[in-house]
Design a protein around this motif. Structure first.
Motif, PDB file in Angstrom:
ATOM      1  N   UNK A  44       0.897  -1.155  -0.005  1.00 56.53           N
ATOM      2  CA  UNK A  44      -0.129  -0.042   0.006  1.00 56.53           C
ATOM      3  C   UNK A  44       0.877   1.418   0.031  1.00 56.53           C
ATOM      4  N   UNK A  45       0.406   2.234  -0.654  1.00 60.29           N
ATOM      5  CA  UNK A  45       1.165   3.530  -0.596  1.00 60.29           C
ATOM      6  C   UNK A  45       0.437   4.482   0.325  1.00 60.29           C
ATOM      7  N   UNK A  46      -0.860   4.490   0.536  1.00 58.66           N
ATOM      8  CA  UNK A  46      -1.430   5.491   1.286  1.00 58.66           C
ATOM      9  C   UNK A  46      -2.283   6.239   0.480  1.00 58.66           C
ATOM     10  N   UNK A  47      -3.558   6.703   1.104  1.00 64.61           N
ATOM     11  CA  UNK A  47      -4.216   7.756   0.228  1.00 64.61           C
ATOM     12  C   UNK A  47      -3.837   9.024   0.198  1.00 64.61           C
ATOM     13  N   UNK A  48      -3.520   9.437  -1.099  1.00 63.79           N
ATOM     14  CA  UNK A  48      -3.233  10.957  -1.431  1.00 63.79           C
ATOM     15  C   UNK A  48      -4.062  12.063  -1.386  1.00 63.79           C
ATOM     16  N   UNK A  87       9.108  16.928  -2.918  1.00 66.55           N
ATOM     17  CA  UNK A  87       8.333  16.790  -4.408  1.00 66.55           C
ATOM     18  C   UNK A  87       8.171  15.382  -4.449  1.00 66.55           C
ATOM     19  N   UNK A  88       7.277  15.266  -5.651  1.00 66.48           N
ATOM     20  CA  UNK A  88       6.877  13.783  -5.995  1.00 66.48           C
ATOM     21  C   UNK A  88       7.961  12.718  -6.360  1.00 66.48           C
ATOM     22  N   UNK A  89       9.035  13.565  -7.075  1.00 66.21           N
ATOM     23  CA  UNK A  89      10.005  12.465  -7.474  1.00 66.21           C
ATOM     24  C   UNK A  89      11.024  11.987  -6.389  1.00 66.21           C
ATOM     25  N   UNK A 126       1.269   6.668  -9.790  1.00 66.63           N
ATOM     26  CA  UNK A 126       0.555   7.781 -11.019  1.00 66.63           C
ATOM     27  C   UNK A 126      -0.487   8.649 -10.256  1.00 66.63           C
ATOM     28  N   UNK A 127      -1.270   7.667  -9.565  1.00 65.50           N
ATOM     29  CA  UNK A 127      -2.717   8.461  -9.052  1.00 65.50           C
ATOM     30  C   UNK A 127      -2.230   9.157  -8.010  1.00 65.50           C
ATOM     31  N   UNK A 128      -1.187   9.022  -7.299  1.00 70.15           N
ATOM     32  CA  UNK A 128      -0.601  10.050  -6.007  1.00 70.15           C
ATOM     33  C   UNK A 128       0.090  11.150  -6.668  1.00 70.15           C
ATOM     34  N   UNK A 129       0.791  10.924  -7.829  1.00 69.15           N
ATOM     35  CA  UNK A 129       1.213  12.139  -8.431  1.00 69.15           C
ATOM     36  C   UNK A 129       0.013  13.047  -9.030  1.00 69.15           C
ATOM     37  N   UNK A 130      -0.942  12.486  -9.608  1.00 76.71           N
ATOM     38  CA  UNK A 130      -2.214  13.205  -9.912  1.00 76.71           C
ATOM     39  C   UNK A 130      -2.803  14.094  -8.713  1.00 76.71           C
ATOM     40  N   UNK A 135       9.686   1.680 -15.551  1.00 76.09           N
ATOM     41  CA  UNK A 135       9.781   2.485 -16.698  1.00 76.09           C
ATOM     42  C   UNK A 135       8.509   2.911 -17.580  1.00 76.09           C
ATOM     43  N   UNK A 136       7.531   1.684 -17.543  1.00 75.04           N
ATOM     44  CA  UNK A 136       6.427   1.867 -18.386  1.00 75.04           C
ATOM     45  C   UNK A 136       5.370   2.572 -17.332  1.00 75.04           C
ATOM     46  N   UNK A 137       5.307   2.170 -15.956  1.00 70.44           N
ATOM     47  CA  UNK A 137       4.118   2.698 -15.127  1.00 70.44           C
ATOM     48  C   UNK A 137       4.462   4.020 -14.501  1.00 70.44           C
ATOM     49  N   UNK A 138       5.646   3.952 -14.073  1.00 67.13           N
ATOM     50  CA  UNK A 138       6.111   5.489 -13.162  1.00 67.13           C
ATOM     51  C   UNK A 138       6.429   6.553 -14.031  1.00 67.13           C
TER      52      UNK A 138
END
Length: 604
Positions: free
Chosen positions: A74-78, A141-143, A172-176, A240-243
């Protein structure tokens, strides 16, 4: 420093239901021993259990570092709503703590309650600052966040990869969500400073361009045992493809949308965000655990700068003889920051000096400590993608499966100052951060939140105190090294002036850098990165000097009151055996110990 910065992100994590003020009791045996260790009152046990569970669920990546693997995938709710719910939960825990009368608790439980309330109040201080809507810097920052999550994930076999791959799929959803928050801030005229965004873009470009053998994003693949090349490549392709497309979109947003709206240099600090009202005063309380005004802190910094300047002029003739460098402060500062013979020449030399300083300190400290941590401390360079944009060093606290790490900045070694290297090592490792933090994590009868508490003034005050303690232990072999110690003390005194100057008096970045150039001998690249840090992390820099001053005051008072009964190892045990505590609580502990006549504290 990552030991504190990582904990600021807890409020952005996964969102469980907000707890009610009154929670139903459960049998003591069912409570998590780590969360309630050493606590005897059942209501306090339940409260700490609920709080710790809530914390780990909301911050699953931190749970992984602590060895709790329930949330490894899990990453957590962003979402912004998750942040709001987190603050609501903190208030509910605070209300429950208020219902516990200190008189009904044992002395140790009363101490736990006091630290718990201070910890909650420190977290709640962030709410009015709305950092999630506007804070962007090379370290926030997100990166950087997702790179750290991936690099820090423990991988011992291919079986460990699915969990981190699941986290990467959520990034990707967390970055959005982060972009959505920054857009919300932009609509409210809450934006970062333009220079912070430009430096962040440079950091992102360097990080994304790192080769696979150095990139933090591919660290799990490199950690696999030999013979799993196909699995390693599959993981790398997943990254590479997802992130990477999401990270590139984030970078584009920063450059094309946020940077044009970012604040100019003259309005880049909290003083340039008047709608945030009492944010800075709240951050002072959070990072110092004291109720001081910005004006008083600023004046205190000026007074301490004057004292350390006098120490420079007293010590310099012993190093430089009867020369202008020894008698003129500005000439001394210029020589200390620019003389080629005072600089390192290779990255290896920086690491070797850090290593030898740490080992010398480890050999010396048994003379003034009853108890030392069992957890080892190692030296390693700061990763190359981060090094140009960050501090001279930091300490990474122990995690499951690894000891503490003293990270040194080896980028551009010709700009790194030899005479400051020892004070830096003693601050970040032993007798500074590693000794205190590792010892706190090993305390046998202290609940988890106290063992890991991020109370800036205590942690950083102790580390700064350790720089001068090292001199008492004979760890500076020359007066030139002692000038390095004074340089670092001037640096921390300057922080009181510069941080309040930036965020209360409205100084610009250029004014802050010029003031530090005139009043400290720090290298120019260190000053640039430090001012960037103060702008992006308001108030945190205040804890160092204020914590050190209080520790020195308490020690001096104890020495006076106890006379021959005073033993430095006893004093250190009183300070360290409770784990991190607010400065007023620490003062009460030392005062009570002195009133009892000193001697070894309990358990010694």
């Amino acid at each position: 420093m990552r030991i504190l910065l990582a904990l600021l992100l807890v409020s952005c994590a996964r969102r469980p239901p907000t707890p009610s003020v009154e929670a139903p009791p459960v049998p003591t045996a069912a409570l998590d021993d780590s969360a309630t260790r050493g606590v005897t009152h059942p209501t306090l046990q339940q409260l700490l259990h609920d709080h710790w569970e809530d914390t780990l669920k909301r911050s699953p990546t931190w749970a992984t570092q602590l060895g709790d693997h329930r949330f490894d995938d899990q990453l957590g709710d962003p979402s912004t709503q998750a942040i709001t719910d987190r603050f609501d939960a903190l208030r509910a825990f605070r209300t429950r703590a208020d219902t516990l009368a200190p008189a009904s608790l044992s002395s140790e439980d009363a101490l736990t309650r006091a630290v718990f309330i201070a910890t909650l109040d420190g977290e709640l201080a962030l709410e009015g600052c709305r950092f999630e809507l506007w804070s962007v810097s090379p370290s926030r920052n997100a990166v950087a966040e997702h790179a750290n999550t991936i690099a820090d994930h423990p991988v011992d076999s291919p079986d460990d990869l699915p969990a981190i791959e699941a986290r990467i799929a959520q990034m990707p959803a967390a970055i959005e969500a982060e972009v959505a928050r920054l857009e919300e801030g932009r609509a409210l005229d809450l934006t970062p400073g333009a220079e912070a965004v430009r430096r962040t873009l440079a950091f992102i470009d360097r990080t994304l361009a790192a080769p696979p053998e150095e990139s933090p994003f591919f660290a799990p693949a490199r950690a696999l045992p030999d013979g799993h090349d196909a699995r390693a490549e599959a993981f790398s392709e997943h990254v590479r493809s997802v992130l990477f497309p999401a990270l590139q979109s984030y970078r584009t947003y920063l450059e094309d949308t946020l940077l044009p709206a970012a604040r100019p240099p003259e309005h880049a600090t909290l003083a340039g965000l008047p709608t945030l009202g009492g944010c800075y005063q709240s951050l002072i309380q959070r990072h110092t655990t004291l109720t001081m005004s910005p004006e008083d802190i600023h004046a205190m910094g000026l007074a301490h700068i004057e004292k350390v300047h006098a120490e420079f002029l007293e010590l310099a003739p012993r190093v430089f003889g009867d020369t202008p460098v020894a008698t003129d402060l500005q000439a001394l500062f210029q020589h200390l920051r620019t003389a080629p013979e005072l600089r390192f020449d290779t990255p290896e030399a920086i690491v070797e000096t850090a290593e030898s300083s740490l080992r010398a300190a480890e050999a010396a400290v048994p003379a003034v400590f009853h108890t030392l941590p069992e957890t080892p401390c190692d030296v390693a360079p700061i990763p190359a993608n981060i090094a140009p944009f960050t501090y001279v060093a930091w300490y990474e606290r122990p995690a499951v499966g690894k000891g503490g790490i003293y990270r040194v900045n080896t980028h551009a070694p010709e700009t790194r100052l030899r005479h400051e290297a020892l004070a830096l090592a003693f601050h970040e490792s032993v007798p500074g951060h590693h000794l205190q933090i590792a010892l706190a994590q090993e305390l046998p009868e202290v609940p988890a939140f106290r063992r890991h508490a991020a109370l800036t003034a205590y942690l950083e005050g102790w580390a700064l105190y350790s720089e001068r303690l090292a001199d008492e232990l004979g760890l500076y072999p020359s007066d030139l090294d002692r000038l390095g110690m004074l340089s670092f003390d001037a640096w921390r005194s300057a922080r009181l002036v510069v941080d309040t100057g930036l965020h209360h008096y409205g100084w610009t970045r250029e004014e802050a850098e010029a003031w530090m150039q005139a009043n400290t001998p720090l290298a120019e690249n260190n000053i640039t990165n430090e001012v960037d840090r103060y702008i992006g992390w308001p108030g945190q820099a205040l804890g160092y000097k204020l914590g050190q001053v209080e520790l020195l005051r308490l020690r001096a008072q104890a020495e006076t009151d106890l006379g021959e009964a005073f033993q430095l190892a006893d004093f250190h045990s009183v300070v360290l055996e409770s784990g991190p505590v607010p400065l007023p609580v620490l003062a009460d502990r030392v005062t009570a110990w002195v009133a009892q006549g000193g001697g070894p504290p309990r358990g010694q």
